[in-house]
Every structure is written in C-alpha cells, then in structure tokens.
Design an enzyme around this catalytic site. Structure first.
Site, short mmCIF file in Angstrom:
data_model
loop_
_atom_site.label_atom_id
_atom_site.label_comp_id
_atom_site.label_asym_id
_atom_site.label_seq_id
_atom_site.Cartn_x
_atom_site.Cartn_y
_atom_site.Cartn_z
N HIS A 17 -13.01 -3.65 -0.55
CA HIS A 17 -12.27 -4.69 -1.23
C HIS A 17 -13.53 -5.71 -1.99
O HIS A 17 -13.01 -6.08 -3.00
CB HIS A 17 -11.82 -5.66 -0.04
CG HIS A 17 -10.42 -5.15 0.75
ND1 HIS A 17 -10.60 -4.94 1.95
CD2 HIS A 17 -9.49 -4.70 0.49
CE1 HIS A 17 -9.43 -4.66 2.54
NE2 HIS A 17 -8.64 -4.45 1.52
N LYS A 41 4.55 -7.77 10.72
CA LYS A 41 3.42 -6.71 10.63
C LYS A 41 2.36 -7.10 11.81
O LYS A 41 1.71 -8.30 11.65
CB LYS A 41 2.87 -6.60 9.17
CG LYS A 41 2.20 -5.35 9.09
CD LYS A 41 1.84 -5.15 7.59
CE LYS A 41 0.87 -4.03 7.25
NZ LYS A 41 0.51 -3.79 5.85
N ARG A 93 -8.08 3.92 -4.52
CA ARG A 93 -8.90 4.87 -4.15
C ARG A 93 -8.45 6.41 -4.29
O ARG A 93 -8.28 6.90 -5.88
CB ARG A 93 -8.91 4.56 -2.53
CG ARG A 93 -9.68 3.30 -2.25
CD ARG A 93 -9.39 2.81 -0.89
NE ARG A 93 -8.10 2.93 -0.57
CZ ARG A 93 -7.53 2.65 0.55
NH1 ARG A 93 -8.25 2.19 1.69
NH2 ARG A 93 -6.05 2.54 0.63
N SER A 131 -9.10 -0.75 5.59
CA SER A 131 -8.92 -1.45 6.90
C SER A 131 -8.50 -0.79 8.08
O SER A 131 -9.18 -0.80 9.16
CB SER A 131 -8.32 -2.63 6.77
OG SER A 131 -8.62 -3.44 5.52
O1 PNS Z 1 -2.91 -4.48 1.67
P1 PNS Z 1 -1.65 -4.26 1.46
O2 PNS Z 1 -0.82 -4.08 2.83
O3 PNS Z 1 -1.46 -2.70 0.89
O4 PNS Z 1 -1.03 -5.22 0.39
C1 PNS Z 1 0.26 -5.02 0.25
C2 PNS Z 1 0.84 -6.34 -0.47
C3 PNS Z 1 0.44 -7.64 0.55
C4 PNS Z 1 0.43 -6.27 -1.76
C5 PNS Z 1 2.62 -6.13 -0.52
O5 PNS Z 1 2.89 -6.01 0.54
C6 PNS Z 1 3.18 -7.48 -1.15
O6 PNS Z 1 2.86 -7.71 -2.38
N1 PNS Z 1 4.01 -8.01 -0.48
C7 PNS Z 1 4.80 -9.35 -0.75
C8 PNS Z 1 5.96 -9.01 -0.77
C9 PNS Z 1 6.61 -8.53 -2.27
O7 PNS Z 1 6.51 -9.35 -3.28
N2 PNS Z 1 7.52 -7.53 -2.01
C10 PNS Z 1 8.15 -6.94 -3.25
C11 PNS Z 1 7.03 -6.19 -4.16
S1 PNS Z 1 6.56 -4.65 -3.77
#
Ligand code: PNS
Length: 164
Positions: A17, A41, A93, A131
């Site tokens: 990150h 989660k 990645r 992570s």
């Molecule tokens: O680190 P991660 O868990 O891969 O991040 C995922 C994240 C936070 C980017 C994604 O879950 C997110 O944007 N959640 C917010 C909800 C949202 O906007 N959902 C609709 C678009 S996919």
C-alpha cells in the site's frame, strides 16, 4: 489541486500500500487514504487502529499534509464527491486482482461517470503482499516485518499475542 481517494480495508496497511501511495504522490497533489468502515466485514483491527497505523506509516514518508487519512461508509463515489476528488486510486498486483478491480471500476463509473479509477502497478518487490496473507503468515509465526511498515509490525505482533 488534483485530489485522489485511495480507498481500502487496510487491515492492516502493508508496504504494498505505501509503495502505491508513494507512486501516487507523483501524480496527485493530495491523496485521501480512505478506510472502509464496514461493520459486516470482520477485521483484525478496528477502524481507529487502522487509521492510527496508516497515520504513523505515512508520517514516515515525508509528504506532510498532502496525505490525509480518513474513514468512509456508504458509496465510494459519494465520498469522492464530498472530498472534491475526481479520481479513485487503486493498486494492481497479479492478474488475479484484475477482474475484481475491473468490476469495481465499472460499477463506480456507472454510479458516477465523473469519477475515474486510476491504477498503479504494484512494485514487484511487493506484488505478492496482501493484508490477508500478511496476517495469515504472522499468525502462524512467519516473519513479515519486512512486508509492513515499522509501526504495523509491532502492533501486528501485539494483536496476535492478545488473541492467543
Ligand atoms: O481493500 P479492499 O477491501 O479491496 O477495498 C475495497 C473497497 C473499500 C474499495 C470497496 O469495497 C468499496 O469501494 N466499498 C464501498 C462501497 C461501494 O461504493 N460499493 C460500490 C462500488 S464497487
């Protein structure tokens, strides 16, 4: 002023990150690292702990207030609007990331075509670092200290000890 939102779970932040963030700072004036507050989660660290670790880890990077750390819930594109950001920054990645990222980027574009997702390729030194794998390896006694920023390494060990 070009602002990007760098969203994620960051449970915890890794050197993968921080390397994306360092590259992102070449392209943007300000990056808001936004921790998803998702009560559904299960996470190892609380949102506050994650934010604290991100603040400590990014302070070491020397970008000052060009990096902001915050939390969000609800729709990411709505949060981007609140922050005045037209860009979502994500790291890529291995190929395995591609499909998930493509779906999210397209969903976000559908929800708000004014917000663009920009990908930065992960540094090859960290392309296998996630992570989840870091937590798994650390729980099993593996040494992950070179894969996470210093402030995270200590807290990860402490958390694992506390959970034993
Ligand atoms: O680190 P991660 O868990 O891969 O991040 C995922 C994240 C936070 C980017 C994604 O879950 C997110 O944007 N959640 C917010 C909800 C949202 O906007 N959902 C609709 C678009 S996919």
């Amino acid at each position: 002023m070009r602002t990007a939102v760098y969203p994620g779970s960051f449970d915890p932040i890794t050197k993968g990150h921080t390397s994306i963030l360092a590259s992102g700072m070449k392209a943007f004036d300000r990056i808001v690292v936004a921790v998803l507050h998702n009560p559904r989660k299960t996470a190892m660290f609380t949102v506050d702990e994650r934010i604290e670790m991100i603040r400590e880890s990014t302070a070491e990077m020397g970008f000052g207030d060009r990096i902001v750390v915050d939390q969000f819930d609800g729709l990411l594109v709505e949060y981007c609007k609140q922050q005045g950001a037209e860009v979502i920054l994500r790291g890529l990645r291995a190929v395995a990331d591609f499909e998930y990222e493509l779906q999210m980027a397209n969903m976000n574009r559908h929800l708000n075509p004014d917000v663009e997702t920009v990908f930065i390729m992960a540094d090859d030194a960290y392309f296998y670092v996630s992570s989840n794998l870091v937590k798994e390896a650390a729980k099993l006694g593996g040494d992950v200290s070179e894969l996470v920023p210093g402030p995270v390494s200590d807290r990860l060990q402490a958390k694992i000890e506390a959970q034993r």
